[in-house]
Design a protein around this motif. Structure first.
Motif, PDB file in Angstrom:
ATOM      1  N   UNK A 192       0.802  -1.215   0.000  1.00 57.24           N
ATOM      2  CA  UNK A 192       0.000   0.000   0.000  1.00 57.24           C
ATOM      3  C   UNK A 192       0.833   1.262   0.000  1.00 57.24           C
ATOM      4  N   UNK A 193       0.135   2.343  -0.133  1.00 57.37           N
ATOM      5  CA  UNK A 193       0.783   3.649  -0.298  1.00 57.37           C
ATOM      6  C   UNK A 193       1.601   4.043   0.915  1.00 57.37           C
TER       7      UNK A 193
ATOM      8  N   UNK B 102      -3.672  10.950   6.290  1.00 55.80           N
ATOM      9  CA  UNK B 102      -5.097  10.708   6.505  1.00 55.80           C
ATOM     10  C   UNK B 102      -5.952  11.976   6.484  1.00 55.80           C
TER      11      UNK B 102
ATOM     12  N   UNK C 143      -5.530   2.878   2.003  1.00 56.08           N
ATOM     13  CA  UNK C 143      -4.608   1.984   2.717  1.00 56.08           C
ATOM     14  C   UNK C 143      -5.305   1.321   3.902  1.00 56.08           C
ATOM     15  N   UNK C 144      -6.105   2.103   4.639  1.00 59.33           N
ATOM     16  CA  UNK C 144      -6.715   1.572   5.870  1.00 59.33           C
ATOM     17  C   UNK C 144      -8.203   1.277   5.722  1.00 59.33           C
ATOM     18  N   UNK C 145      -8.763   1.526   4.538  1.00 63.74           N
ATOM     19  CA  UNK C 145     -10.162   1.191   4.306  1.00 63.74           C
ATOM     20  C   UNK C 145     -11.154   2.184   4.889  1.00 63.74           C
ATOM     21  N   UNK C 146     -10.757   3.435   4.995  1.00 64.73           N
ATOM     22  CA  UNK C 146     -11.631   4.463   5.563  1.00 64.73           C
ATOM     23  C   UNK C 146     -12.352   5.199   4.440  1.00 64.73           C
ATOM     24  N   UNK C 147     -13.690   5.312   4.517  1.00 59.38           N
ATOM     25  CA  UNK C 147     -14.440   5.890   3.397  1.00 59.38           C
ATOM     26  C   UNK C 147     -14.489   7.425   3.340  1.00 59.38           C
ATOM     27  N   UNK C 148     -13.801   8.101   4.267  1.00 61.29           N
ATOM     28  CA  UNK C 148     -13.709   9.555   4.140  1.00 61.29           C
ATOM     29  C   UNK C 148     -14.932  10.310   4.652  1.00 61.29           C
TER      30      UNK C 148
ATOM     31  N   UNK D 191     -19.257  -5.622   8.288  1.00 65.46           N
ATOM     32  CA  UNK D 191     -19.454  -5.033   6.958  1.00 65.46           C
ATOM     33  C   UNK D 191     -18.117  -4.586   6.375  1.00 65.46           C
ATOM     34  N   UNK D 192     -17.899  -4.857   5.080  1.00 66.65           N
ATOM     35  CA  UNK D 192     -16.653  -4.488   4.414  1.00 66.65           C
ATOM     36  C   UNK D 192     -16.753  -3.041   3.911  1.00 66.65           C
ATOM     37  N   UNK D 193     -16.138  -2.136   4.649  1.00 66.75           N
ATOM     38  CA  UNK D 193     -16.264  -0.715   4.328  1.00 66.75           C
ATOM     39  C   UNK D 193     -15.505  -0.326   3.066  1.00 66.75           C
ATOM     40  N   UNK D 194     -14.646  -1.211   2.536  1.00 61.24           N
ATOM     41  CA  UNK D 194     -13.949  -0.869   1.292  1.00 61.24           C
ATOM     42  C   UNK D 194     -14.898  -0.905   0.099  1.00 61.24           C
TER      43      UNK D 194
ATOM     44  N   UNK E  90     -17.432   0.925   0.072  1.00 60.52           N
ATOM     45  CA  UNK E  90     -17.910   2.305  -0.015  1.00 60.52           C
ATOM     46  C   UNK E  90     -16.801   3.142  -0.636  1.00 60.52           C
TER      47      UNK E  90
END
Lengths: 565, 200
Positions: B39-40, B136, B152-157, B171-174, B176
């Motif tokens: 990842x980045x 982030x 990188x961490x799967x955060x939807x912003x 739930x797989x937040x990636x 979103x």
């Protein structure tokens, strides 16, 4: 510009926002002063910004404009709050005083709404009944409140139904209700709204607590769960504590109280105004008004028949001290705050800790107050334990790495990548006992940018505080194990910060004018028509978030002032 | 992910840094959050732009620390390998040097460090914190370019809200797509935000 009004309210937060509006609605001409902006909901529509509101604490006072100092004991020199100053000082709202601007701390609070249980109003009597007088820890000055739970109950009810609190009752007039808190003190009716939806990991907390024989119930929240008086219900965005609300679901006095005050035509708000002194009659027996710096920084005065200081326990205290309201030496005494006792771990499943407000959670009161069992740690007053399934954004989440791991490099990056979405935590605010050792006064060295003395805090964590944190961590460890949560870290029993945005006690209320600063309505004993309201009134402090009690007291004070006109 | 070469840097001018300072801080940031196949890292995310903009504005009280710190870390590098600046060291040598600073930063103890060490420790602490912020932050701050830090961490912003379905445990937040605050603003202004829909 008006030169005299009926009443001045300083600070439009959880307390002032209610008092100013209620007085205005009753026909009193009120001028309210705010250090910050006169916010409106529009200002908060795009608040989803962790840098702005968390990392840079956009709404809270910072050390460069509103300095405050701290020392552990009277024999030390105080310095600017060490955790909030210097190159690595943190600006995040949890360990600074609450927000400035219309709505104050109620704009950004997490919204955890608690009625204090009946025993909290009589902590001294309860401890003596159980342990005898030797149960009162050495060096403390624990007293009973001048009011009882029953006195405040109608105002708790009013806070819930007029402003909007969601939750599930556990005890309505003595009848226990399934699913609520069986240990709560009796209430006259339910909440006006059902509880919020649970955060992702919360169901595991509830299941584990039940298996352990505890009695979990939904956290009551000052957040609308359904549409309430034209405000939207919560959308679970996850940017909650420290952030204003973008849909008006959060019960801020800015949306829930002040608009009605403004609509009456009797409330004038003066933003960017910095009250620096309370003025009194010759001899000091009666309040006459305030002195302040206006938005341009020009010195002004405004006279009023009544002055209500409602700008947080700490700033209230500073204003009282610089105005000489301390004839009996009690002003500033009994500084109390909270340790949160954080317990952090990793869930086996994705917990998505960035979704939902912290109040989308459940709690247990099985060990609260006098319910705490006899224990080897000597803890005489217990607290609830609350699940924290939400609201952990990435920068805050980056602090969750375990202690034995370097906070940089590939292992740290990998840790964040693999574990951020599995974070989970619990907390338990522990009681802090009033003691003459811990107090606020004026700093002899540090001044704010207007040349006025900064507030100096003298506070250290006591053996009882540390024992209390440890006791409740023991409960959290049991719950975590039952949940299948892998432990990450626990907050030290004596945290490095001494502000928690929950400071109280420093203008104590009581019936005896020799041993307290204000009466139950917040009116100072020594200066007629001068009020100091909010958490500063609390004579003792259990493990609950203070704000709903502050709001209830504000309604009580407003009613009293209106009836006396 | 191919990390930007330390020599070329991102395609921008700096509001505060000299080119050499930016190279030094970029190199530190890249060791703090290294980019690789998993990842980045800081270079991919343009963390240096975040830090530069921060120092020119909100964080300008740290300008002196950064100015002195970059010089100081180069002196420390020269002690590792004569004639070298921090950017000239190998990644392993850079890591060893930063390990020492990290140990000092997170050490709990009463030993009072000297001035140079205090400066270096504070400098490393600031760069570390700024690197995390730059990974982030919302991209409008200059870092987290194209949301690579969030991905990188799967955060939807910046999501307007989450549905009950999305809030289910596990739930797989990636799934979103991450949203920036600028995009949310455009959605809002175009009337595309539906509070009621999100509350389902």
């Amino acid at each position: 510009m008006t030169k005299r009004v009926d009443a001045i309210v300083v600070g439009l937060g959880a307390s002032g926002g209610i008092i100013a509006a209620e007085l205005a609605k009753a026909g009193t001409k009120v001028v309210a002063f705010e250090k910050g902006p006169d916010y409106s909901s529009e200002d908060f529509i795009l608040k989803h910004d962790e840098i702005r509101y968390f990392a840079r604490g956009a709404m809270v006072p910072q050390m460069d404009t509103d300095p405050m100092t701290w020392r552990a004991g009277s024999n030390q020199v105080a310095t600017l709050l060490p955790w909030a100053s210097g190159p690595l000082g943190l600006a995040d709202p949890l360990h600074l005083p609450p927000s400035l601007g219309t709505g104050g701390g109620s704009n950004h609070w997490g919204g955890a709404a608690w009625r204090f249980r009946a025993s909290e109003f009589r902590m001294r009597s309860a401890i003596i009944e159980r342990f005898g007088a030797r149960g009162l820890p050495e060096g403390t000055d624990i007293v009973d409140w001048p009011i009882s739970y029953d006195d405040l109950e109608p105002y708790y009810d009013r806070t819930e139904w007029q402003l909007g609190i969601s939750g599930r009752a556990g005890n309505i007039k003595g009848k226990l209700i399934e699913g609520g808190n069986p240990f709560e003190s009796p209430r006259q009716r339910d909440f006006p709204m059902p509880p919020l939806r649970q955060g992702p990991a919360d169901e595991r907390f509830v299941e584990a607590c039940r298996r352990l024989g505890f009695h979990p119930f939904p956290q009551a929240a000052a957040i609308a769960s359904v549409e309430f008086k034209g405000r939207s219900g919560c959308v679970y965005c996850g940017f909650c504590h420290g952030y204003p609300c973008h849909v008006n679901a959060k019960t801020s006095t800015m949306v829930a109280s002040i608009p009605e005050g403004l609509a009456s035509g009797n409330l004038e708000i003066r933003p960017f105004s910095r009250v620096y002194k309370v003025n009194r009659s010759e001899g000091g027996r009666r309040v006459t008004g305030v002195s302040y710096f206006d938005a341009e920084g020009t010195h002004q005065e405004l006279d009023a028949g009544k002055v209500v200081l409602a700008c947080y326990a700490l700033e209230n205290t500073r204003l009282l001290l610089v105005s000489g309201v301390n004839r009996n030496g009690m002003t500033g005494k009994y500084f109390m705050t909270h340790a949160y006792g954080w317990y952090a771990g990793l869930m086996p499943e994705w917990s998505n800790p960035f979704m939902a407000p912290l109040t989308a959670a459940s709690c247990i009161s099985d060990h609260a107050g006098e319910l705490i069992p006899d224990n080897d740690l000597g803890v005489v007053w217990g607290s609830g334990v609350t699940s924290w399934p939400g609201e952990t954004q990435p920068i805050e989440g980056s602090r969750y790495a375990p202690e034995n791991m370097p906070r940089w490099g590939k292992p740290y990056k990998d840790w964040m990548r693999e574990n951020y979405r599995r974070l989970y935590s619990m907390y338990a605010q522990t009681s802090n006992f009033p003691s003459e050792r811990y107090y606020c006064d004026l700093d002899p060295n540090v001044k704010d940018s207007f040349g006025q003395a900064a507030l100096r805090i003298t506070h250290e964590w006591t053996d009882h505080d540390k024992a209390s944190v440890e006791f409740h961590l023991g409960i959290k460890r049991r719950i975590a194990k039952e949940m299948g949560v892998q432990p990450l870290w626990e907050e030290p029993a004596a945290p490095a910060f001494h502000l928690s945005t929950h400071e109280v006690g420093t203008h104590r209320m009581g019936e005896d004018p020799a041993r307290s600063v204000v009466n139950a309505y917040g009116e100072t004993h020594e200066c007629d028509n001068l009020y100091a309201t909010g958490g500063g009134q609390f004579p003792t402090y259990g493990g609950y978030n203070p704000t709903q009690t502050i709001m209830a007291l504000a309604f009580m004070t407003a009613g009293h002032i209106i009836n006396r006109r | 992910m191919v990390a930007n070469s330390h020599d070329s840097g991102p395609r921008t001018a700096y509001m505060f840094f000299t080119d050499q300072e930016a190279r030094t801080v970029s190199a530190m940031a890249e060791r703090i959050i290294p980019g690789d196949s998993s990842g980045a890292g800081a270079s991919d995310a343009d963390v240096i732009i975040y830090i530069d903009r921060a120092l020119a504005g909100y964080g300008r009280h740290l300008q002196k620390l950064y100015r002195l710190g970059t010089g100081s870390i180069d002196r420390l590098a020269a002690a590792t390998r004569k004639g070298s600046r921090f950017v000239d060291l190998s990644p392993a040598e850079q890591d060893e040097l930063l390990s020492r600073l990290s140990t000092w930063l997170f050490a709990k103890g009463d030993e009072k460090p000297d001035e140079e060490r205090t400066l270096l420790v504070q400098f490393f602490g600031a760069v570390r914190l700024h690197t995390i912020e730059g990974m982030f932050c919302d991209p409008m701050y200059g870092g987290n370019r194209d949301c690579v830090g969030w991905m990188l961490i799967g955060f939807p912003g910046a999501q307007w809200g989450y549905t009950a379905e999305q809030m289910k445990l596990g739930f797989d937040a990636t799934t979103i797509p991450p949203k920036t605050l600028s995009e949310l603003r455009q959605d809002y202004r175009a009337g595309k935000v539906d509070t009621e829909e999100v509350r389902k």
